[in-house]
Write a protein that holds these residues in place. Structure first.
Motif, PDB file in Angstrom:
ATOM      1  N   GLY A  77      36.608  53.459  -4.145  1.00 30.26           N
ATOM      2  CA  GLY A  77      35.196  53.134  -4.348  1.00 30.26           C
ATOM      3  C   GLY A  77      34.879  51.668  -4.134  1.00 30.26           C
ATOM      4  O   GLY A  77      33.809  51.324  -3.609  1.00 30.26           O
ATOM      5  N   THR A  78      35.787  50.799  -4.529  1.00 24.45           N
ATOM      6  CA  THR A  78      35.564  49.359  -4.344  1.00 24.45           C
ATOM      7  C   THR A  78      35.937  48.885  -2.947  1.00 24.45           C
ATOM      8  O   THR A  78      35.648  47.741  -2.577  1.00 24.45           O
ATOM      9  CB  THR A  78      36.386  48.553  -5.359  1.00 24.45           C
ATOM     10  OG1 THR A  78      37.785  48.811  -5.148  1.00 24.45           O
ATOM     11  CG2 THR A  78      36.008  48.926  -6.789  1.00 24.45           C
ATOM     12  N   GLY A  79      36.620  49.733  -2.177  1.00 25.75           N
ATOM     13  CA  GLY A  79      37.077  49.344  -0.852  1.00 25.75           C
ATOM     14  C   GLY A  79      38.441  48.693  -0.851  1.00 25.75           C
ATOM     15  O   GLY A  79      38.954  48.323   0.217  1.00 25.75           O
ATOM     16  N   GLN A  80      39.058  48.564  -2.032  1.00 28.26           N
ATOM     17  CA  GLN A  80      40.384  47.937  -2.083  1.00 28.26           C
ATOM     18  C   GLN A  80      41.444  48.818  -1.427  1.00 28.26           C
ATOM     19  O   GLN A  80      42.412  48.312  -0.866  1.00 28.26           O
ATOM     20  CB  GLN A  80      40.779  47.638  -3.532  1.00 28.26           C
ATOM     21  CG  GLN A  80      42.076  46.847  -3.634  1.00 28.26           C
ATOM     22  CD  GLN A  80      42.531  46.617  -5.064  1.00 28.26           C
ATOM     23  OE1 GLN A  80      41.966  47.173  -6.006  1.00 28.26           O
ATOM     24  NE2 GLN A  80      43.561  45.795  -5.236  1.00 28.26           N
ATOM     25  N   LEU A  81      41.240  50.130  -1.503  1.00 24.08           N
ATOM     26  CA  LEU A  81      42.154  51.078  -0.865  1.00 24.08           C
ATOM     27  C   LEU A  81      41.402  51.865   0.200  1.00 24.08           C
ATOM     28  O   LEU A  81      40.351  52.451  -0.084  1.00 24.08           O
ATOM     29  CB  LEU A  81      42.746  52.035  -1.897  1.00 24.08           C
ATOM     30  CG  LEU A  81      43.625  53.171  -1.343  1.00 24.08           C
ATOM     31  CD1 LEU A  81      44.872  52.609  -0.669  1.00 24.08           C
ATOM     32  CD2 LEU A  81      44.002  54.149  -2.456  1.00 24.08           C
ATOM     33  N   GLU A  82      41.944  51.872   1.407  1.00 21.84           N
ATOM     34  CA  GLU A  82      41.405  52.709   2.469  1.00 21.84           C
ATOM     35  C   GLU A  82      42.506  53.642   2.947  1.00 21.84           C
ATOM     36  O   GLU A  82      43.654  53.209   3.152  1.00 21.84           O
ATOM     37  CB  GLU A  82      40.909  51.859   3.648  1.00 21.84           C
ATOM     38  CG  GLU A  82      39.705  50.988   3.319  1.00 21.84           C
ATOM     39  CD  GLU A  82      39.134  50.318   4.555  1.00 21.84           C
ATOM     40  OE1 GLU A  82      38.912  51.025   5.566  1.00 21.84           O
ATOM     41  OE2 GLU A  82      38.935  49.082   4.513  1.00 21.84           O
ATOM     42  N   VAL A  83      42.158  54.909   3.109  1.00 20.58           N
ATOM     43  CA  VAL A  83      43.103  55.916   3.584  1.00 20.58           C
ATOM     44  C   VAL A  83      42.494  56.574   4.816  1.00 20.58           C
ATOM     45  O   VAL A  83      41.514  57.310   4.713  1.00 20.58           O
ATOM     46  CB  VAL A  83      43.411  56.957   2.489  1.00 20.58           C
ATOM     47  CG1 VAL A  83      44.413  57.983   3.005  1.00 20.58           C
ATOM     48  CG2 VAL A  83      43.952  56.275   1.229  1.00 20.58           C
ATOM     49  N   TRP A  84      43.079  56.275   5.961  1.00 21.04           N
ATOM     50  CA  TRP A  84      42.542  56.757   7.234  1.00 21.04           C
ATOM     51  C   TRP A  84      43.396  57.888   7.788  1.00 21.04           C
ATOM     52  O   TRP A  84      44.630  57.849   7.703  1.00 21.04           O
ATOM     53  CB  TRP A  84      42.535  55.630   8.260  1.00 21.04           C
ATOM     54  CG  TRP A  84      41.470  54.599   8.083  1.00 21.04           C
ATOM     55  CD1 TRP A  84      40.832  54.232   6.937  1.00 21.04           C
ATOM     56  CD2 TRP A  84      40.938  53.764   9.118  1.00 21.04           C
ATOM     57  NE1 TRP A  84      39.939  53.229   7.177  1.00 21.04           N
ATOM     58  CE2 TRP A  84      39.979  52.919   8.508  1.00 21.04           C
ATOM     59  CE3 TRP A  84      41.191  53.644  10.477  1.00 21.04           C
ATOM     60  CZ2 TRP A  84      39.260  51.962   9.243  1.00 21.04           C
ATOM     61  CZ3 TRP A  84      40.486  52.705  11.204  1.00 21.04           C
ATOM     62  CH2 TRP A  84      39.525  51.883  10.594  1.00 21.04           C
ATOM     63  N   PRO A  85      42.767  58.868   8.427  1.00 23.77           N
ATOM     64  CA  PRO A  85      43.531  59.894   9.142  1.00 23.77           C
ATOM     65  C   PRO A  85      43.995  59.356  10.498  1.00 23.77           C
ATOM     66  O   PRO A  85      43.407  58.416  11.045  1.00 23.77           O
ATOM     67  CB  PRO A  85      42.518  61.027   9.324  1.00 23.77           C
ATOM     68  CG  PRO A  85      41.194  60.316   9.415  1.00 23.77           C
ATOM     69  CD  PRO A  85      41.311  59.127   8.496  1.00 23.77           C
ATOM     70  N   TRP A  86      45.034  59.971  11.024  1.00 24.78           N
ATOM     71  CA  TRP A  86      45.580  59.543  12.304  1.00 24.78           C
ATOM     72  C   TRP A  86      44.526  59.420  13.400  1.00 24.78           C
ATOM     73  O   TRP A  86      44.552  58.488  14.199  1.00 24.78           O
ATOM     74  CB  TRP A  86      46.630  60.549  12.789  1.00 24.78           C
ATOM     75  CG  TRP A  86      47.893  60.541  12.030  1.00 24.78           C
ATOM     76  CD1 TRP A  86      48.425  59.509  11.308  1.00 24.78           C
ATOM     77  CD2 TRP A  86      48.815  61.626  11.907  1.00 24.78           C
ATOM     78  NE1 TRP A  86      49.623  59.888  10.748  1.00 24.78           N
ATOM     79  CE2 TRP A  86      49.886  61.168  11.099  1.00 24.78           C
ATOM     80  CE3 TRP A  86      48.853  62.932  12.407  1.00 24.78           C
ATOM     81  CZ2 TRP A  86      50.969  61.984  10.788  1.00 24.78           C
ATOM     82  CZ3 TRP A  86      49.936  63.726  12.091  1.00 24.78           C
ATOM     83  CH2 TRP A  86      50.981  63.273  11.295  1.00 24.78           C
ATOM     84  N   GLN A  87      43.590  60.385  13.450  1.00 26.21           N
ATOM     85  CA  GLN A  87      42.652  60.415  14.581  1.00 26.21           C
ATOM     86  C   GLN A  87      41.674  59.241  14.577  1.00 26.21           C
ATOM     87  O   GLN A  87      41.018  58.981  15.584  1.00 26.21           O
ATOM     88  CB  GLN A  87      41.878  61.736  14.626  1.00 26.21           C
ATOM     89  CG  GLN A  87      40.980  62.014  13.440  1.00 26.21           C
ATOM     90  CD  GLN A  87      41.655  62.867  12.390  1.00 26.21           C
ATOM     91  OE1 GLN A  87      42.873  62.828  12.238  1.00 26.21           O
ATOM     92  NE2 GLN A  87      40.856  63.646  11.669  1.00 26.21           N
TER      93      GLN A  87
END
Length: 217
Positions: A77-87
């Protein structure tokens, strides 16, 4: 940057000046057990977490982080953690473009610093390279070229490989592209690391041999 911001201890070792790490695991369970402190400690110290993972495993990945004591909802929510998919990273446009990915890595590290994070801890699952997509054969060259990019930054980058899925020859090549390795759950300096100038020359010589063989057949 304070030395305390730059230091990192995890997987039974202390990370030195080299920040490009290959991590070999035999299961997702082993990976999360070994890297739990790498992820959690970075977030606890106000650093950025950036993960690129198999989209089919996103929910399980987040649950494992939560089980490891991370407030995932708040961190995302704060943007400290981002989790992106491969695509959205390695396989944009359903292909692997190593130049575009190298540029993306720099963009992520620079934007995180601009947002005020003292360091970024980037974790990338690399099984995308096993998919039938154009460009995935450039994996080893890409990992080699990262060694021109990452020394410009203090950020930590872990490329995680499932040993049960990658063949021996690829694994050996990947090992040679990283100055630091986690194997058997232990972080250590990699004695098999080959400087990028030397390894790129070897890669191009291999390609030339393959081209010549195809032309002769």
């Amino acid at each position: 940057m304070r030395a305390s911001d730059r230091s990192a201890q995890f997987a039974g070792g202390t990370l030195g000046a080299q920040r490009h790490i290959c991590a070999f695991f035999n299961s997702i369970d082993e990976e999360h057990r070994v890297l739990r402190s790498f992820i959690r400690d970075g977030l606890d110290r106000g650093q950025k977490g950036f993960h690129v993972i198999d989209p089919d495993l996103r929910n399980a990945h987040l649950q494992r982080l939560a089980d490891g004591g991370i407030n995932v909802e708040r961190a995302i929510g704060t943007g400290q953690l981002e989790v992106w998919p491969w695509q959205d990273a390695y396989l944009r446009g359903q292909r692997f473009d190593q130049d575009a990915m190298l540029a993306l890595i720099e963009e992520v590290l620079q934007s995180s610093a601009a947002a005020g994070y003292p360091l970024t801890r980037l974790l990338a699952h690399m099984e995308w390279a096993l998919l039938d997509r154009p460009g995935v054969d450039d994996l080893v060259e890409y990992e080699t070229r990262l060694n021109y990019v990452l020394p410009k930054y203090d950020d930590l980058v872990i490329c995680a490989y499932d040993l049960t899925k990658f063949g021996a020859s690829v694994t050996v090549d990947i090992l040679r592209t990283h100055p630091v390795v986690i194997i058997g759950g232990t972080l250590q300096e990699n004695p098999f690391f080959v400087p990028p100038d030397q390894l790129l020359l070897e890669i191009r010589e291999r390609r030339a041999v393959r081209r010549d063989a195809r032309s002769a057949s």
